[in-house]
Design a protein around this motif. Structure first.
Motif, PDB file in Angstrom:
ATOM      1  N   TYR A 100       0.870  -1.167   0.000  1.00 48.90           N
ATOM      2  CA  TYR A 100       0.000   0.000   0.000  1.00 48.90           C
ATOM      3  C   TYR A 100       0.904   1.214   0.000  1.00 48.90           C
ATOM      4  O   TYR A 100       1.785   1.339   0.854  1.00 48.90           O
ATOM      5  N   THR A 112      -4.920   0.269  -8.530  1.00 48.30           N
ATOM      6  CA  THR A 112      -4.429  -1.056  -8.169  1.00 48.30           C
ATOM      7  C   THR A 112      -3.657  -1.665  -9.329  1.00 48.30           C
ATOM      8  O   THR A 112      -4.199  -1.810 -10.422  1.00 48.30           O
ATOM      9  N   ILE A 119      -3.019   4.791  -2.891  1.00 47.69           N
ATOM     10  CA  ILE A 119      -4.222   5.412  -2.336  1.00 47.69           C
ATOM     11  C   ILE A 119      -3.947   6.884  -2.095  1.00 47.69           C
ATOM     12  O   ILE A 119      -3.015   7.245  -1.360  1.00 47.69           O
ATOM     13  N   ILE A 142      -7.979   5.354  -5.581  1.00 45.62           N
ATOM     14  CA  ILE A 142      -7.075   4.199  -5.566  1.00 45.62           C
ATOM     15  C   ILE A 142      -6.765   3.729  -6.986  1.00 45.62           C
ATOM     16  O   ILE A 142      -7.634   3.756  -7.858  1.00 45.62           O
ATOM     17  N   THR A 159     -11.527   2.084   1.083  1.00 40.48           N
ATOM     18  CA  THR A 159     -10.595   2.191  -0.040  1.00 40.48           C
ATOM     19  C   THR A 159      -9.518   1.118   0.054  1.00 40.48           C
ATOM     20  O   THR A 159      -9.159   0.500  -0.959  1.00 40.48           O
TER      21      THR A 159
END
Length: 151
Positions: free
Chosen positions: A40, A66, A81, A64, A104
């Motif tokens: 993260y 990914t 994030i 966010i 999130t």
């Protein structure tokens, strides 16, 4: 394997990393997945906009992004994030900041588990899965608090 938390251009959010890691593992397990390497990276709006432009050719802010490196049943990925957008979303949806942050955080994991949110009916499914996951976190926190009171 590991779940790591980093901050770039912002302060790392005040979260209990061990408890959040256990929660993430539990949610992945519910979806039949194992945890691989997950990072993260909490960042600013400007950083996430830069990433969105560079890697996805999108010219907008988002909460966010990914990057999915999942192989078979082992989920792995880099999850960026934007703390700025999470705060804005919390205000917009009149939700506590911490709840929006956890929503999130788990949103990215659900993507890694194979849940999408772009097609017909997918957003509703994603939201339902987020809500189930948030209830799990809440129940785990309640159980830990009760154990402290009893002991």
């Amino acid at each position: 394997m590991a779940i790591n938390f980093y901050a770039e251009e912002v302060k790392l959010p005040d979260i209990k990393k061990r408890a959040v890691t256990q929660w993430i593992k539990k949610v992945a397990e519910i979806h039949g997945k194992k945890i691989g390497e997950i990072s993260y990276i909490f960042c600013s709006d400007e950083k996430i906009l830069e990433i969105n432009r560079q890697y996805l050719s999108h010219d907008y802010y988002t909460d966010i992004i990914t990057f999915d490196y999942t192989e078979k049943e082992t989920i792995s990925g880099d999850l960026f994030i934007s703390i700025d957008t999470v705060k804005s979303n919390a205000e917009q949806f009149q939700t506590p900041y911490q709840e929006e942050l956890f929503r999130t955080i788990i949103h990215g994991i659900l993507h890694l588990c194979g849940i999408n949110d772009k097609g017909p009916g997918e957003r509703e499914q994603m939201e339902a899965e987020e809500n189930k996951a948030l209830l799990l976190l809440t129940n785990e926190e309640k159980n830990k608090a009760n154990n402290r009171i009893e002991n």
